[in-house]
Scaffold this active site. Structure first.
Site, PDB file in Angstrom:
ATOM      1  N   TYR A  20       0.813  -1.216   0.000  1.00 21.09           N
ATOM      2  CA  TYR A  20       0.000   0.000   0.000  1.00 21.09           C
ATOM      3  C   TYR A  20       0.847   1.268   0.000  1.00 21.09           C
ATOM      4  O   TYR A  20       0.351   2.353  -0.273  1.00 21.09           O
ATOM      5  CB  TYR A  20      -0.940   0.028   1.218  1.00 21.09           C
ATOM      6  CG  TYR A  20      -1.984  -1.078   1.213  1.00 21.09           C
ATOM      7  CD1 TYR A  20      -2.179  -1.873   0.098  1.00 21.09           C
ATOM      8  CD2 TYR A  20      -2.772  -1.321   2.327  1.00 21.09           C
ATOM      9  CE1 TYR A  20      -3.114  -2.895   0.096  1.00 21.09           C
ATOM     10  CE2 TYR A  20      -3.725  -2.332   2.338  1.00 21.09           C
ATOM     11  CZ  TYR A  20      -3.880  -3.121   1.216  1.00 21.09           C
ATOM     12  OH  TYR A  20      -4.807  -4.122   1.223  1.00 21.09           O
TER      13      TYR A  20
ATOM     14  N   LYS B 197       4.068 -15.460   1.978  1.00 25.32           N
ATOM     15  CA  LYS B 197       3.955 -16.196   0.708  1.00 25.32           C
ATOM     16  C   LYS B 197       5.382 -16.489   0.250  1.00 25.32           C
ATOM     17  O   LYS B 197       5.810 -16.096  -0.839  1.00 25.32           O
ATOM     18  CB  LYS B 197       3.166 -15.326  -0.285  1.00 25.32           C
ATOM     19  CG  LYS B 197       2.772 -16.017  -1.575  1.00 25.32           C
ATOM     20  CD  LYS B 197       1.744 -17.108  -1.408  1.00 25.32           C
ATOM     21  CE  LYS B 197       1.480 -17.782  -2.745  1.00 25.32           C
ATOM     22  NZ  LYS B 197       0.742 -19.045  -2.602  1.00 25.32           N
TER      23      LYS B 197
ATOM     24  N   ASP C 113      -2.337 -18.420   1.546  1.00 20.81           N
ATOM     25  CA  ASP C 113      -3.486 -19.141   0.964  1.00 20.81           C
ATOM     26  C   ASP C 113      -3.956 -20.239   1.914  1.00 20.81           C
ATOM     27  O   ASP C 113      -5.167 -20.449   2.102  1.00 20.81           O
ATOM     28  CB  ASP C 113      -3.166 -19.690  -0.434  1.00 20.81           C
ATOM     29  CG  ASP C 113      -1.759 -20.259  -0.548  1.00 20.81           C
ATOM     30  OD1 ASP C 113      -0.938 -20.015   0.350  1.00 20.81           O
ATOM     31  OD2 ASP C 113      -1.477 -20.967  -1.532  1.00 20.81           O
TER      32      ASP C 113
ATOM     33  N   ASP D 289      -4.820  -7.092   5.979  1.00 16.07           N
ATOM     34  CA  ASP D 289      -6.063  -6.393   5.661  1.00 16.07           C
ATOM     35  C   ASP D 289      -7.154  -7.417   5.334  1.00 16.07           C
ATOM     36  O   ASP D 289      -8.272  -7.379   5.857  1.00 16.07           O
ATOM     37  CB  ASP D 289      -5.804  -5.475   4.448  1.00 16.07           C
ATOM     38  CG  ASP D 289      -6.949  -4.529   4.158  1.00 16.07           C
ATOM     39  OD1 ASP D 289      -7.906  -4.487   4.962  1.00 16.07           O
ATOM     40  OD2 ASP D 289      -6.901  -3.836   3.130  1.00 16.07           O
TER      41      ASP D 289
ATOM     42  N   ASP E 101     -10.257  -9.130   8.125  1.00 16.21           N
ATOM     43  CA  ASP E 101     -11.692  -9.056   7.817  1.00 16.21           C
ATOM     44  C   ASP E 101     -12.301 -10.452   7.771  1.00 16.21           C
ATOM     45  O   ASP E 101     -13.426 -10.664   8.237  1.00 16.21           O
ATOM     46  CB  ASP E 101     -11.934  -8.361   6.471  1.00 16.21           C
ATOM     47  CG  ASP E 101     -12.078  -6.855   6.633  1.00 16.21           C
ATOM     48  OD1 ASP E 101     -11.902  -6.358   7.769  1.00 16.21           O
ATOM     49  OD2 ASP E 101     -12.368  -6.180   5.634  1.00 16.21           O
TER      50      ASP E 101
END
Ligand code: NAD
Length: 367
Positions: free
Chosen positions: A142, A193, A225, A249, A253
């Site tokens: 970001y 990852k 994943d 992020d 959620d």
């Protein structure tokens, strides 16, 4: 008597309804524990725009810098939706995060036993879930450079974002992850990852190195994943999760939805010394300003009250008082009291003020 300075920034919409209730709960703690709070009110978001023309007046920033902790409501609403970027209420929150270098975001996702029916997952899967997601908040995809779009003569285009981390950025958030795990069940899952991304390989190397300082915490590395799947398949596997900004992020959620309503979810954003006590932190409910119910006195104050509990635990190092507030919330729910958002057909009859009255009483009963 120890006195703590708390900057109180209710913001807009239901922020102005739930934050005063969280401060009432802190007052009850102060009375019981023999400590003092100085609550200093500050303007932020749309309320600050209307009054001063800027979403984060310098007086508010000074207040935040001088406080032990910040209790924040929520900002935004339809009134300011058309405003230009720099005049948006959200800029106020982003500016505080940047100015105070709040780099670690803590979001618990806990399935309350009496609200298990509000979860989209089966009871047998979700019961007992109690996870803390520690998300890196100021680096990664970001914020990484270079970023931007280039346009080609043939009408095509190429857009780029960069996921970049320094070892120092990884180390400081990893330490928060280990510190938090140490206060919980001493298990940390570091999510990356590393099978594809070099930035994740560095992440994994640094976290592994830091683990040597925390021999009492069990560390596992989980691919993002696999983590996404495991969260809905076997959420009870996890205790504390630490991960970079983008993964965090999404995963925070995903974990949050396990818990049911938005009105139940607190959060903390920590800077400087991390979770070891004394760090200036910003504590806020995960939910927004809920314009659809603002002003009606029906908003659930529990997310704000549990944010105040996190404030006690992580900025003031008062775990016993934090436990009392959390226990008070549990007891009120156990007795069957519900706001509308945490009943299946919106049948809850308790309003904002009544819910916090009940919680205040349960806090008082524990001293
Ligand atoms: P929201 O969280 O405000 O509301 C989503 C839904 O959940 C609504 O139906 C609302 O009534 C309900 N809800 C939320 N909190 C509740 C509570 N405590 N009790 C009962 N019900 C509750 O999200 P949204 O509708 O997407 O956003 C509304 C405004 O809030 C927007 O302007 C958005 O930009 C802003 N927002 C701010 C923050 C923040 O300040 N951190 C976060 C999210 C959204």
């Amino acid at each position: 008597m120890t006195t703590y300075r708390v900057a109180v920034l209710p913001g807009d919409g239901i922020g102005q309804e739930v934050i005063p209730e969280a401060t009432r709960v802190l007052q009850a703690v102060a009375k019981g524990a023999g400590i003092g709070f100085e609550f200093e009110q500050g303007l932020v978001g749309g309320a600050a725009l209307d009054a001063t023309g800027t979403p984060l007046p310098s007086a508010t920033l000074t207040l935040c810098r001088e406080a032990h902790a910040i209790l924040f409501g929520a900002v935004g609403g339809p009134k300011w939706d058309g405003a230009p970027q720099e005049q948006r209420p959200e800029r106020g929150l982003l500016a505080i995060r940047k100015e105070l270098d709040l780099y670690a975001n803590l979001r618990p996702a806990r399935c309350f036993p009496m609200l298990v029916e509000a979860s989209p997952l089966k009871r047998s899967v979700v019961e007992g879930t109690d996870i803390m997601v520690v998300r890196e908040l100021t680096g990664g995809l970001y914020f990484g450079e270079p970023r931007g779009v280039e346009y080609f003569a043939d009408g095509g285009a190429r857009a780029i974002n960069t996921m970049a981390y320094t070892s120092r950025e990884i180390e400081r958030v990893a330490r928060v992850g280990f510190d938090v795990a140490r206060r919980r069940r001493r298990r940390l899952a570091s999510v990356d990852k590393a099978n594809v991304l070099v930035v994740s390989q560095l992440w994994r190397d640094v976290v592994t190195k830091i683990a040597r300082d925390y021999p009492d915490v069990t560390l596992e590395h989980v691919l993002v994943d696999n983590c996404a799947m495991a969260l809905v398949h076997k959420p009870t596997h996890f205790d504390t999760i630490v991960t970079e900004n983008t993964f965090g992020d999404i995963l925070s959620d995903e974990a949050a939805i396990l818990a049911g309503s938005m009105g139940m979810l607190p959060s903390a954003s920590l800077g400087l010394a991390g979770a070891g006590g004394g760090a200036v932190g910003l504590y806020e409910p995960v939910h927004g300003t809920a314009p659809d119910i603002a002003g009606q006195g029906i908003a659930n104050p529990i997310a704000a009250i549990l944010s105040a509990a996190m404030l006690l635990r992580y900025s003031l190092d008062r775990a016993g008082d934090a436990d009392r507030v959390e226990t008070a919330v549990l007891r009120v729910l156990e007795k069957g009291h519900r706001t509308r958002d945490i009943t299946p057909a919106g049948t809850g009859t308790v309003g904002t003020r009544q819910m916090s009255d009940l919680i205040v009483r349960e806090v008082e009963a524990q001293y």
